[in-house]
Scaffold this motif. Structure first.
Motif, short mmCIF file in Angstrom:
data_model
loop_
_atom_site.label_atom_id
_atom_site.label_comp_id
_atom_site.label_asym_id
_atom_site.label_seq_id
_atom_site.Cartn_x
_atom_site.Cartn_y
_atom_site.Cartn_z
N TRP A 53 -35.36 19.40 3.26
CA TRP A 53 -36.71 19.20 3.81
C TRP A 53 -37.10 20.38 4.71
O TRP A 53 -38.21 20.92 4.61
CB TRP A 53 -36.71 17.89 4.57
CG TRP A 53 -38.01 17.40 5.13
CD1 TRP A 53 -38.28 17.19 6.44
CD2 TRP A 53 -39.19 17.04 4.41
NE1 TRP A 53 -39.57 16.70 6.58
CE2 TRP A 53 -40.14 16.60 5.35
CE3 TRP A 53 -39.53 17.04 3.06
CZ2 TRP A 53 -41.41 16.18 4.99
CZ3 TRP A 53 -40.80 16.61 2.70
CH2 TRP A 53 -41.72 16.19 3.65
N LEU A 54 -36.17 20.80 5.58
CA LEU A 54 -36.43 21.96 6.42
C LEU A 54 -36.61 23.22 5.57
O LEU A 54 -37.47 24.05 5.85
CB LEU A 54 -35.27 22.17 7.40
CG LEU A 54 -35.17 21.19 8.57
CD1 LEU A 54 -33.93 21.49 9.39
CD2 LEU A 54 -36.40 21.28 9.45
N ASN A 55 -35.78 23.35 4.54
CA ASN A 55 -35.85 24.52 3.67
C ASN A 55 -37.21 24.63 3.00
O ASN A 55 -37.80 25.71 2.94
CB ASN A 55 -34.73 24.44 2.63
CG ASN A 55 -34.64 25.68 1.78
OD1 ASN A 55 -35.44 25.87 0.87
ND2 ASN A 55 -33.66 26.51 2.05
N GLY A 73 -33.91 12.74 -6.28
CA GLY A 73 -33.50 12.01 -7.48
C GLY A 73 -32.38 12.71 -8.22
O GLY A 73 -31.46 12.06 -8.74
N THR A 74 -32.43 14.03 -8.26
CA THR A 74 -31.38 14.79 -8.94
C THR A 74 -30.04 14.62 -8.22
O THR A 74 -29.00 14.43 -8.86
CB THR A 74 -31.76 16.29 -8.97
OG1 THR A 74 -33.01 16.44 -9.65
CG2 THR A 74 -30.71 17.08 -9.70
N LEU A 100 -43.40 15.98 -3.31
CA LEU A 100 -42.93 15.79 -4.68
C LEU A 100 -41.68 16.61 -4.95
O LEU A 100 -40.76 16.16 -5.65
CB LEU A 100 -44.04 16.18 -5.66
CG LEU A 100 -45.24 15.23 -5.71
CD1 LEU A 100 -46.37 15.84 -6.52
CD2 LEU A 100 -44.84 13.89 -6.30
N MET A 101 -41.62 17.82 -4.40
CA MET A 101 -40.44 18.64 -4.58
C MET A 101 -39.21 17.96 -3.99
O MET A 101 -38.14 17.91 -4.60
CB MET A 101 -40.64 20.02 -3.92
CG MET A 101 -39.48 20.99 -4.16
SD MET A 101 -39.70 22.53 -3.22
CE MET A 101 -41.23 23.12 -3.93
N LEU A 102 -39.38 17.40 -2.79
CA LEU A 102 -38.26 16.72 -2.14
C LEU A 102 -37.84 15.48 -2.95
O LEU A 102 -36.65 15.21 -3.10
CB LEU A 102 -38.64 16.31 -0.72
CG LEU A 102 -37.49 15.68 0.07
CD1 LEU A 102 -36.44 16.72 0.42
CD2 LEU A 102 -38.00 15.01 1.33
#
Length: 238
Positions: free
Chosen positions: A143-145, A118-119, A111-113
């Protein structure tokens, strides 16, 4: 912000201002919640921590309000159209994580990704250029972060009984996601039109690998909280 700088739309400046304000606001709320939970568990938490978080939260809220006031209706239609799905994704993330929902551990990173994707998509769609390769390369680094950050937070989350994807039994699935992200990030960099520094991308990927292989190097004073984000900037400025 790099994506926004490559667009002509006059609403991009308040859009970026709103994004920065939102980040400050979310970080301050998350920091305050962590401090409050630690205080509940008997830890000594200075009042200055709460004052510090409140000050940055106020700055973030003011930036968001000013950004909203500066956006014209004509130029902000796309923002409003895309804003609702992004907002719903971020609300779902906040609900799952902060209520410790049983799906929170594996759903939170996804969800964070999606929220970040989207932003970032708004300035890409506003640009007259084709920036999708650049966009996906940046998302793969994000994604890695996300997974590196969660990996380094595992000890804290276990003490605080917080959801963390690395605490799941299906850790091999998460490792597969990380491996795929690494391969795809390298593949995207092979395209000459991404506009990302080859040295910067290489150092960023190497840095994330070190975070997984030698997490003890990143844990002193929890410096990874800004160190991992600095890795995201290397492909842009080196």
């Amino acid at each position: 912000m790099e994506l926004g700088a490559q667009t002509e739309s006059r609403f991009m400046i308040p859009w970026l201002q709103g994004v920065v304000g939102s980040v400050l606001l979310v970080y301050s709320l998350d920091f305050s919640r962590d401090a409050y939970r630690r205080k509940q568990k008997g830890a000594v938490v200075p009042d200055s921590w709460f004052w510090f978080a409140s000050a940055w939260g106020l700055v973030g809220a003011i930036l968001v309000i000013l950004a909203g006031l500066r956006m014209g209706w004509a130029d902000s239609f796309l923002t409003l159209k895309m804003g609702w799905p992004v907002l719903l994704v971020l609300w779902a993330y906040a609900y799952m994580r902060h209520t410790q929902h049983r799906w929170a551990a594996w759903a939170s990173p996804v969800l964070m990704l999606l929220g970040i994707a989207g932003t970032m998509a708004v300035p890409v769609m506003q640009s007259q250029q084709s920036l999708w390769g650049f966009y996906f390369a940046c998302l793969l680094l994000v994604w890695l972060n996300v997974f590196a950050f969660a990996y380094l937070e595992l000890d804290k989350d276990q003490r605080m009984t917080e959801p963390n994807p690395w605490s799941l039994d299906q850790t091999n699935v998460i490792l597969l996601f990380v491996a795929v992200a690494l391969v795809l990030a390298i593949a995207w960099k092979a395209g000459p039109s991404l506009g990302l520094s080859q040295w910067g991308m290489g150092l960023a990927i190497a840095g994330y690998l070190v975070a997984f292989l030698r997490p003890s190097w990143f844990l002193p004073m929890r410096w990874y909280r800004f160190g991992l984000d600095l890795l995201l900037l290397l492909p842009l400025f080196l």
